[in-house]
Design an enzyme around this catalytic site. Structure first.
Site, PDB file in Angstrom:
ATOM      1  N   ARG A 189       0.834  -1.202   0.000  1.00  0.00           N
ATOM      2  CA  ARG A 189       0.000   0.000   0.000  1.00  0.00           C
ATOM      3  C   ARG A 189       0.866   1.248   0.000  1.00  0.00           C
ATOM      4  NH1 ARG A 189      -0.343   0.731   5.887  1.00  0.00           N
ATOM      5  NH2 ARG A 189       0.119  -1.276   6.823  1.00  0.00           N
ATOM      6  N   ASN A 190       2.141   1.063  -0.341  1.00  0.00           N
ATOM      7  CA  ASN A 190       3.072   2.183  -0.410  1.00  0.00           C
ATOM      8  C   ASN A 190       3.949   2.029  -1.645  1.00  0.00           C
ATOM      9  OD1 ASN A 190       2.936   4.110   1.818  1.00  0.00           O
ATOM     10  ND2 ASN A 190       3.183   2.298   3.113  1.00  0.00           N
TER      11      ASN A 190
END
Ligand SMILES: [Zn+2]
Length: 388
Positions: free
Chosen positions: A198-199
């Site tokens: 998610r990054n």
């Protein structure tokens, strides 16, 4: 081997074309609900089979089973509730029509017709029990507990028919489980490892991907960033995808990696979320699943190894690839982990997102041991973070 979908069959709840035209024409006669965006995403994911074997939103018996045992009533492991709380701003006239036996149009915030719900139960659920079971806490500082507290007190259960796909902020196409499975088959990949993120990628992520790609039992990796509604301070979805595209294009062999967004909201439930995310990737055709340290964690709510351990409690038919924290060690002169490096933590380059953001905001060059320059260039663009 390529895994069967969870429960054995890939759910496909696409409404047939002829019925879709008819239902869209009748839309004004149906009760209409605009759920919270998380549930709009879930509607689509149920429809395309990403949540197989779920065919709709959970009823009270299923919810009770999931909360008490981490399993569906059939005994199949499933750790995450999938509910459709009735938004508290729903008008009284609509509210009165939300009853078992009714059909309800589920609309997105732009009032596009996304799904048709066949209601078979409307019930109150206990938020405290849910929060404690899933998130391990009732602390409103936890982002998902905060959302739960703000959600409606009653929820609707029933099967869902998918009327339209979502319009994505990233303007990129998102593979369905049927499409990713077909793509893997076309590449003759049998053993695909899913990578949850998610990054944007830094070197510690890349290291784990490379170590995975070196394995004899891995044909390719499926990088599947969760880019739904994130929390304030997260990178914008398109930024995460651009950053991964840069990494893949400049560094990986083209025939070893598939990249596609996964538009769902992040559940920061630590171990229970890790298991859920692995089940979803199984549905997309991945028989191996990369589990990093403190996966799907937030703050200090979960023990860093809890996400590793839950795969010993539940057999979901996926091989977990558990990794320790990795880092660049100055003395080794290489990427390493506690398994391969003898040196003290002070020798390590800090690869935390906090460190990277600080480095980027100060405008200086970031070391290549921390971030690829092609990725850094994308993260230096203005407005890359969510501000609300
Ligand atoms: Zn070292």
């Amino acid at each position: 081997m390529e895994p069967k979908p969870h429960g054995g069959r890939l759910v496909d709840r696409w409404m047939p074309e002829a019925e879709r035209s008819r239902r869209e024409a009748e839309l004004d006669e149906l009760p209409q609900l605009v759920p919270f965006v998380d549930q709009v995403y879930d509607t689509e994911k149920i429809g395309i089979g990403a949540y197989s074997p779920l065919e709709g939103f959970m009823d009270s018996a299923t919810l009770d089973s999931v909360l008490r045992t981490g399993r569906l009533p059939s005994g199949l492991p499933w750790t995450m509730p999938v509910l459709l709380p009735i938004p508290s701003d729903t008008d009284a006239k609509t509210l009165a029509r939300l009853q078992a036996g009714e059909e309800v149009a589920l609309l997105d915030a732009g009032r596009r017709f996304i799904g048709l719900l066949h209601v078979d139960e409307r019930f109150r659920y206990d938020k405290k029990i849910l929060a404690q079971s899933v998130y391990g806490t009732n602390d409103p500082a936890h982002p998902n507990v905060q959302d739960l507290l703000a959600a409606g007190e009653e929820t609707l259960a029933g099967t869902v028919d998918l009327v339209n796909r979502l319009t994505l902020p990233t303007e990129r196409s998102e593979l369905t489980p049927a499409e990713s499975r077909a793509l893997f088959a076309q590449k003759r990949w049998k053993n695909v490892a899913a990578y949850q993120c998610r990054n944007p990628p830094h070197t510690a992520h890349e290291y784990i991907q490379r170590v995975t790609l070196e394995r004899e039992d891995v044909d390719g990796i499926f990088i599947h960033p969760v880019v739904g509604r994130l929390k304030k301070g997260d990178y914008r979805p398109e930024v995460i995808l651009q950053a991964y595209e840069a990494l893949v294009a400049h560094y990986y062999p083209a025939d070893r990696v598939v990249l596609s967004p996964l538009t769902i909201s992040m559940r920061y439930a630590g171990p229970k979320a890790a298991l859920f995310l692995a089940i979803v990737r199984k549905n997309y055709g991945c028989g191996l699943y990369i589990v990093g340290r403190d996966q799907a964690g937030v703050g200090r709510f979960y023990a860093p190894t809890a996400a590793h351990r839950i795969f010993d409690e539940y057999d979901i038919g996926v091989t977990p690839l558990r990794y320790e924290e990795s880092f660049f060690c100055r003395t080794c002169g290489w990427m390493a982990s506690g398994k391969t490096c003898a040196h003290p933590p002070s020798d390590r380059i800090d690869t935390s997102q906090t460190r990277i953001r600080k480095g980027l905001s100060e405008g200086g060059e970031l070391p290549v041991e921390l971030l690829r320059p092609e990725v850094a260039a994308i993260l230096r663009q203005p407005d890359v973070l969510l501000t609300e």
